[in-house]
Design an enzyme around this catalytic site. Structure first.
Site, PDB file in Angstrom:
ATOM      1  N   ASP A   1       0.519  -0.590  -0.279  1.00  0.00           N
ATOM      2  CA  ASP A   1       0.212  -0.257   0.026  1.00  0.00           C
ATOM      3  C   ASP A   1       0.495   1.052  -0.498  1.00  0.00           C
ATOM      4  O   ASP A   1       1.653   1.166   0.854  1.00  0.00           O
ATOM      5  CB  ASP A   1      -1.105  -0.234   1.086  1.00  0.00           C
ATOM      6  CG  ASP A   1      -1.984   1.037   1.047  1.00  0.00           C
ATOM      7  OD1 ASP A   1      -3.071   0.582   1.162  1.00  0.00           O
ATOM      8  OD2 ASP A   1      -1.944   2.039   1.246  1.00  0.00           O
TER       9      ASP A   1
ATOM     10  N   ARG B   1     -24.585 -12.249  -5.798  1.00  0.00           N
ATOM     11  CA  ARG B   1     -26.331 -11.585  -5.487  1.00  0.00           C
ATOM     12  C   ARG B   1     -27.280 -12.611  -6.183  1.00  0.00           C
ATOM     13  O   ARG B   1     -28.075 -12.229  -5.401  1.00  0.00           O
ATOM     14  CB  ARG B   1     -25.741 -10.416  -5.691  1.00  0.00           C
ATOM     15  CG  ARG B   1     -24.654  -9.569  -4.953  1.00  0.00           C
ATOM     16  CD  ARG B   1     -23.922  -8.392  -5.299  1.00  0.00           C
ATOM     17  NE  ARG B   1     -23.217  -7.382  -4.727  1.00  0.00           N
ATOM     18  CZ  ARG B   1     -22.452  -6.840  -4.766  1.00  0.00           C
ATOM     19  NH1 ARG B   1     -22.696  -6.378  -6.154  1.00  0.00           N
ATOM     20  NH2 ARG B   1     -21.238  -6.344  -3.905  1.00  0.00           N
TER      21      ARG B   1
ATOM     22  N   HIS C   1     -20.390  -5.020 -15.316  1.00  0.00           N
ATOM     23  CA  HIS C   1     -19.837  -4.718 -13.586  1.00  0.00           C
ATOM     24  C   HIS C   1     -20.570  -3.518 -13.310  1.00  0.00           C
ATOM     25  O   HIS C   1     -19.575  -2.581 -12.343  1.00  0.00           O
ATOM     26  CB  HIS C   1     -19.136  -5.372 -12.805  1.00  0.00           C
ATOM     27  CG  HIS C   1     -18.772  -4.906 -11.227  1.00  0.00           C
ATOM     28  ND1 HIS C   1     -19.864  -5.675 -10.884  1.00  0.00           N
ATOM     29  CD2 HIS C   1     -18.536  -4.347 -10.359  1.00  0.00           C
ATOM     30  CE1 HIS C   1     -19.789  -5.441  -9.081  1.00  0.00           C
ATOM     31  NE2 HIS C   1     -18.840  -4.319  -9.403  1.00  0.00           N
TER      32      HIS C   1
END
Length: 319
Positions: free
Chosen positions: A37, A154, A178
């Site tokens: 990061d 989902r 998406h």
């Protein structure tokens, strides 16, 4: 004797990246997890916290902080870093900022000698996966977007609730973008082998009236329903990402709907879109082309048109 170890690097130690790392180590998927990061202290904090969970897990997965230079021998590199959408925005509204972030990641990763598989999670994921593919110069099988994998989860949950079965007994694919133009080829959806539309017809007392368009809309809205309640989503996409990683590292030949480069499949070329893909140690090994009805083909084309418009907007990042 040389015993190879599986190594996964995660770029981005936010909620999606850290949840992916946690899922990897709790399932014991790989030997080593590297956290990278720009905020080195955040990555270090996540690593310390993750390491403290090992005592009570089944496997001692090594967890470390790392830099891009450490990616030379990584099997899979997951990109979760990006610009999250603000209230009122769509995933596509974050395009330019996330494209800049993706470029700042891919170039030093490739300079390290990386020759593994990219899994792109950052949104808008179909466009970002295409950008990573072009920036990296890797073969198309080595760049995968998480795509419609979480949308499929989902969708199957909604269908399972309707017919009161385990969602893992529902076989369905969410495909295309998406995003808001996501589509579902309903003619191919089955409940343990029985066509879903036949299940609806044969069980009116249990299922009742089913609005297919509303089911698709619920699927596309689900991320925002979660976002509006808790500020972001991470468990679902982290689990989907780890499912993709497992299929690759364990050479499963498992079919998961992910975003991959289309070269004539589904009558599309030079875009990434969510389609059923066979995943194994080669990455995106092959594409499963399912037969759609005429109406489904039209909806599919409408979705890929959206992807293409936005893909064209990031060409200056690699040309």
């Amino acid at each position: 004797m040389d015993i190879s170890k599986s190594k996964v690097a995660i770029v981005g130690s936010g909620l999606v990246g850290s949840s992916t790392a946690f899922s990897l180590i709790t399932q014991g998927v790989c030997d080593e997890v590297l956290m990278i990061d720009i905020n080195e202290e955040k990555a270090a904090g996540e690593v310390r916290d993750l390491r403290n969970s090992i005592q009570y897990l089944d496997r001692n997965v090594k967890v470390k902080t790392a830099t891009y230079a450490d990616c030379h021998d990584v099997d899979i590199l997951v990109i979760t870093a990006g610009a999250p959408p603000k209230p009122g925005q769509t995933r596509l509204d974050t395009l330019d900022m996330t494209a800049k972030i993706a470029k700042s990641i891919v170039e030093p990763v490739m300079a390290s000698g990386f020759d593994g598989i990219f899994i792109v999670v950052s949104n808008p994921v179909d466009i970002m996966a295409y950008l990573v593919y072009r920036l990296s110069g890797l073969p198309k099988n080595q760049v995968i977007g998480s795509g419609s994998s979480v949308d499929t989860a989902r969708l199957t949950n909604f269908i399972a609730d309707l017919v009161d079965v385990d969602p893992r007994s529902v076989y369905a694919y969410a495909m295309g973008e998406h995003g808001d133009s996501l589509m579902v080829p309903w003619s191919t959806v089955t409940i343990a082998g029985k066509n879903f539309l036949d299940v609806v017809h044969d069980n009116p007392d249990i299922v009742g009236d089913v609005d297919l368009a509303e089911l698709v809309a619920k699927t596309t809205r689900e991320g925002w329903e979660i976002y509006n309640r808790k500020g972001t989503t991470y468990y679902g996409i982290a689990s989907a990402c780890v499912g993709i990683i497992k299929a690759i590292l364990f050479d499963e030949n498992k079919i998961i709907p992910v975003s991959t480069l289309l070269e004539g499949e589904y009558e599309e070329n030079d875009i990434f879109a969510g389609v059923p893909v066979i995943l194994n140690r080669q990455g995106a090994s092959d594409i499963l082309e399912i037969h759609m009805t005429a109406d489904e083909k039209q909806t599919w084309q409408e979705s890929t048109k959206v992807i293409r418009v936005f893909t064209d907007k990031i060409r200056h990042y690699y040309e």
